[in-house]
Design a protein around this motif. Sequence first.
Motif: not given
Length: 418
Positions: A140, A142, A163, A165, A167, A181, A185-186, A188, A201, A204, A210
Amino acid sequence: MSEDIVARLRKGLPACWLKTGLRAAPKAKDPASEAINVASARWQRFAPVLAQACNIPSWDGVVRSPLRRYPRSPDWPQSLYVKCDHALPITGSVKARGGVYEVLCLAERIAAGNGLLNAGDGRYLSLLEEPARKALGSWTVVTASTGNLGFSVGVMARALGLKAEIHMSMDAKQWKKDRLRQIGACVVEHATDYTGTLAAARTGKPGERRHFIDDEASLDLFMGYTCGGMELASQLKDLDIEISERQPLFVYLPCGVGGAPGGITYALRAAFGPAVVCIFVEPVASACMLLALDKGRGEPQSVYDYGLDNRTDADGLAVSRASGLVLQKVGEDIDAVVALPDAMMRAAVRRVWAEAGLRLELSAAAGFAAIEPLHDVLKQTRATQLNPIWRRFDSGLHVVWTTGGSMLPEEEFVHLLA
Ligand SMILES: *Cc1c(COP(=O)(O)O)cnc(C)c1O
């Protein structure tokens, strides 16, 4: 003069900081060129991968932008060019250099770590095949962003099957979150500014696999931007334009944490030595680079400590603290910082659209808006207090770096023009 600067910023008036004393000398054979070459070689290795992974019709996978001449316009320099990073492939902003580059560095390390790639073996397309997809998909990426960094990192990570993530600070525009989205992607969302979002972030949930992209402290990110500077140098060469201390290059660079303008400055200084003048441009409310250089003697300062509120519609530049890494790498190479109210950037968006048909987001128009306030300050400052290079302002070559906007949805752009 320097007490004045904070007072001006607080009133929302344009302000300029000029470097005094010796300007940076050319660094003969310094490690900069070597580090820049490593980065450009990586971009080259990845070009076939990007061409296939990004689904952009008839694109060769090279992340580059055109250099365009700006039409003759009153009160702007005769010799004015635009480095069109607003039109960069993949994500339509300068973050397609730094953010994308760091994702490529990570993908290379993961694949090599799984024995799926030997650096330099020319088999980079295997990154898109099943075994590599599987290895990449277990990681992931981030990051924290006011919009464009998250957008670029997210788009590139997803294109390679990582992946993501992301923020987002309160400044981030809705369409960037929606797009992320859509591609899985996730996202936040945070109700704080960029610095607060970054802190959240960073903390996290710790875990394996990650990778956190830290806009304030990442060297990979910084190096990704250097290619923009190299590219400009080679475009000027192709046009047979010679840059010298008699005909200097004045470059206007919108600045948030400083990574994008800093990486570009790093490369331009390596290419042109003292013949390039690097001008960073910020919103008055987020003048973190100006404060670091003027008040902090090169150490990051928080704009809140100077009574500024970091509220600006220029989302790409809404940063309350400059990057310590950038100050350390290029703090001494920054020749001027211009801080501007949003209204001046907005007027530049409209003018540049009307005169040249360039579709810019607010942050990306900052360079144009900086020309006149800078020129005014130069005219008002006594010649003996100015570095001699500024006397070449009228005869020099000016390049405004437009850093984002080609992917703005129509209604956002119409709203900006209103
Ligand atoms: C991020 C960004 C910048 C500035 O980059 P920093 O690395 O934060 O200094 C300028 N313009 C746009 C449009 C951006 O998204």
